[in-house]
Every structure is written in C-alpha cells, then in structure tokens.
Design a protein around this motif. Structure first.
Motif, PDB file in Angstrom:
ATOM      1  N   ASN A   1      -2.825  -1.316  -4.015  1.00 21.43           N
ATOM      2  CA  ASN A   1      -3.123  -2.838  -4.206  1.00 21.43           C
ATOM      3  C   ASN A   1      -3.979  -2.979  -4.496  1.00 21.43           C
ATOM      4  O   ASN A   1      -5.853  -2.194  -4.203  1.00 21.43           O
ATOM      5  CB  ASN A   1      -3.336  -3.401  -2.085  1.00 21.43           C
ATOM      6  N   LEU A   2      -4.251  -4.068  -5.637  1.00 16.81           N
ATOM      7  CA  LEU A   2      -5.193  -4.552  -6.726  1.00 16.81           C
ATOM      8  C   LEU A   2      -6.205  -6.108  -5.775  1.00 16.81           C
ATOM      9  O   LEU A   2      -5.166  -6.981  -6.134  1.00 16.81           O
ATOM     10  CB  LEU A   2      -5.519  -4.150  -8.287  1.00 16.81           C
ATOM     11  N   TYR A   3      -7.222  -6.274  -5.691  1.00 13.25           N
ATOM     12  CA  TYR A   3      -7.978  -7.359  -5.662  1.00 13.25           C
ATOM     13  C   TYR A   3      -9.510  -7.775  -5.864  1.00 13.25           C
ATOM     14  O   TYR A   3      -9.916  -7.086  -6.288  1.00 13.25           O
ATOM     15  CB  TYR A   3      -8.107  -7.519  -3.965  1.00 13.25           C
TER      16      TYR A   3
ATOM     17  N   THR B   1     -16.438  -9.547  -5.399  1.00 17.03           N
ATOM     18  CA  THR B   1     -15.982  -7.678  -5.427  1.00 17.03           C
ATOM     19  C   THR B   1     -14.686  -7.371  -5.985  1.00 17.03           C
ATOM     20  O   THR B   1     -13.747  -8.469  -5.464  1.00 17.03           O
ATOM     21  CB  THR B   1     -15.754  -7.248  -3.903  1.00 17.03           C
ATOM     22  N   LEU B   2     -14.521  -6.467  -6.568  1.00 18.58           N
ATOM     23  CA  LEU B   2     -13.620  -6.597  -6.924  1.00 18.58           C
ATOM     24  C   LEU B   2     -12.774  -4.647  -6.778  1.00 18.58           C
ATOM     25  O   LEU B   2     -13.868  -3.805  -6.074  1.00 18.58           O
ATOM     26  CB  LEU B   2     -13.559  -5.786  -8.627  1.00 18.58           C
ATOM     27  N   GLY B   3     -11.826  -4.769  -5.630  1.00 19.66           N
ATOM     28  CA  GLY B   3     -11.707  -3.477  -5.248  1.00 19.66           C
ATOM     29  C   GLY B   3      -9.877  -2.985  -5.307  1.00 19.66           C
ATOM     30  O   GLY B   3      -9.017  -3.400  -6.073  1.00 19.66           O
ATOM     31  N   ALA B   4      -9.766  -1.628  -5.004  1.00 20.95           N
ATOM     32  CA  ALA B   4      -8.714  -1.400  -4.742  1.00 20.95           C
ATOM     33  C   ALA B   4      -8.226  -0.447  -3.491  1.00 20.95           C
ATOM     34  O   ALA B   4      -9.136  -0.122  -3.077  1.00 20.95           O
ATOM     35  CB  ALA B   4      -8.671  -0.433  -5.593  1.00 20.95           C
ATOM     36  N   LYS B   5      -7.198  -0.476  -2.884  1.00 22.05           N
ATOM     37  CA  LYS B   5      -6.402   0.293  -1.370  1.00 22.05           C
ATOM     38  C   LYS B   5      -5.223   0.928  -2.535  1.00 22.05           C
ATOM     39  O   LYS B   5      -4.667   0.201  -3.007  1.00 22.05           O
ATOM     40  CB  LYS B   5      -6.437  -0.211  -0.390  1.00 22.05           C
ATOM     41  N   TYR B   6      -5.278   2.366  -1.897  1.00 22.73           N
ATOM     42  CA  TYR B   6      -3.891   2.646  -2.010  1.00 22.73           C
ATOM     43  C   TYR B   6      -3.631   3.379  -0.806  1.00 22.73           C
ATOM     44  O   TYR B   6      -4.483   4.275  -0.070  1.00 22.73           O
ATOM     45  CB  TYR B   6      -4.172   4.553  -2.920  1.00 22.73           C
ATOM     46  N   THR B   7      -2.302   3.458  -0.628  1.00 23.01           N
ATOM     47  CA  THR B   7      -1.798   4.073   0.807  1.00 23.01           C
ATOM     48  C   THR B   7      -1.193   5.528   0.652  1.00 23.01           C
ATOM     49  O   THR B   7       0.151   6.110  -0.213  1.00 23.01           O
ATOM     50  CB  THR B   7      -0.842   2.651   0.853  1.00 23.01           C
TER      51      THR B   7
END
Length: 215
Positions: free
Chosen positions: A179-181, A206-212
């Motif tokens: 997930n990129l946000y 903020t630029l971020g990423a979440k990996y499940t």
C-alpha cells in the motif's frame, strides 16, 4: 466494572529542571475504576454506536504549584472524576457490488472532568484543565478499484483553550500486498496547542508504504 493502576514515571519521581520542573519521590500510584455501557446498531449501510462511561481516580497525579515563582511539581490529588458519552455513525453510500465506494464516518464525544482535592486548595494545575470537552469527527472516503482518497476532519474544544478545526488528507494506491500513500496533515496550517503549551506543527506531508506479510 474495570479497575487499573498507573505507577509514577521516572520523570514524575526524579526530574530536576529547576526552576521549571522538579520531581516528587513521595508519589503514590494512581488507582482507577471505570464503568461503561454502549448500544450498537448494524445494517447493510449503517453502523451506529452510542456509549456512556464514568471513571474515578484516587491519588490522581497532577503537576501543580501555589505561586508562579515556584517550579511545577507532581502531587497526589484526592480524586479525579470523568464522565462522558460518545456517538458514532458509519454510513455506506453506495451499492455493495459497486466498483466505486463512498463511506462517511461521523462522531461526537463529550467529557466532563472534575477534580476533588481538599489538600491543596490554592494550587494551580498544569494539565488538568487542558482536557477535551467537545470533539467532533467527520471523515469521508472514496475508493475506486485500488485507489482511495480519504479526508479526516476534527473539531476540538478544550476546557482552557480556544477551539480549533483540523483537516487531513490521504491518497493511497493498493498493489497486491503493498500500500502506497501520501498524507497531507493540517491542510489549513492551523495554529493550535494540544497540551502543555507546546505548539503543534503546521501543514506537513508524508510519503509512505505498508507491506502486509502473511503467516
């Protein structure tokens, strides 16, 4: 009924920042009891919930002083009582099989704190009067396939501070488990203070990423 305990922190006990703040190694632990109740309604398009709670804390720890020339020092107060209620709604504004979905979340909470202390009638509290009294939240999300846009808005009113309105925005894209946000916080660059007279940041991004990861 739920009971709990909070022991004094190292800062509460031993800080030495004269002439601003000093610790108190004689502090006792806080002891709290709380009761609460809630009701909830659920349908295909609406989730609604309302609740009430009452909490009392004995030996409540608060930073006080009797004169402006003295440092702040934590003390065990007699009793702290807080009661309040909250109401929340989540509304699904589209058909369940639609590719484009709209969600709205609305919430309101009210707090009524009260300190009963017969040991230090002339003391001035540093934090107790900064509690929230009214808070309103309004969030809206639109999603299409793997894309989503969310706006979060909140109105806060504290007991001893002006009310203020904060808006945030998030744009996100889902790539399988990634997930990129991009976040934009405090869009309108509102000047406000949460607690302790510390100014909060203005507009920031903020630029971020979440990996499940599955197990």
């Amino acid at each position: 009924m739920v009971s709990s305990q909070r022991i004094p922190s190292f800062t509460d006990l031993y800080i030495n920042q004269r002439p601003a703040n000093i610790g108190n190694p004689q502090l006792q632990a806080e002891r709290a009891r709380q009761v609460e109740g809630a009701i909830k309604y659920t349908s295909n398009h609406i989730i609604a919930q309302a609740g009430y709670f009452y909490r009392t804390i004995t030996d409540f720890i608060d930073w006080t002083r009797s004169q402006s020339t003295e440092p702040w020092q934590p003390q065990n107060m007699d009793n702290n009582e807080v009661q309040g209620f909250n109401v929340n709604f989540r509304v699904n504004l589209n058909a369940l099989d639609s590719n484009t979905k709209y969600y709205a979340t609305m919430g309101y909470s009210y707090l009524h704190p009260k300190i009963n202390d017969n040991t230090a009638e002339n003391n001035v509290s540093k934090y107790a009067i900064e509690s929230l009294r009214n808070q309103i939240n309004l969030n809206f999300t639109i999603s299409h396939m793997a894309w989503s846009l969310t706006t979060a808005n909140r109105f806060n009113e504290r007991l001893s501070y002006k009310s203020y309105f904060i808006s945030d925005l998030r744009f996100a894209h889902q790539l399988d488990k990634l997930n990129l946000y991009v976040d934009a916080q405090n869009l309108f660059n509102v000047k406000y203070i949460e607690a302790g007279a510390v100014p909060m940041p203005g507009t920031w991004y903020t630029l971020g990423a979440k990996y499940t990861i599955g197990y």
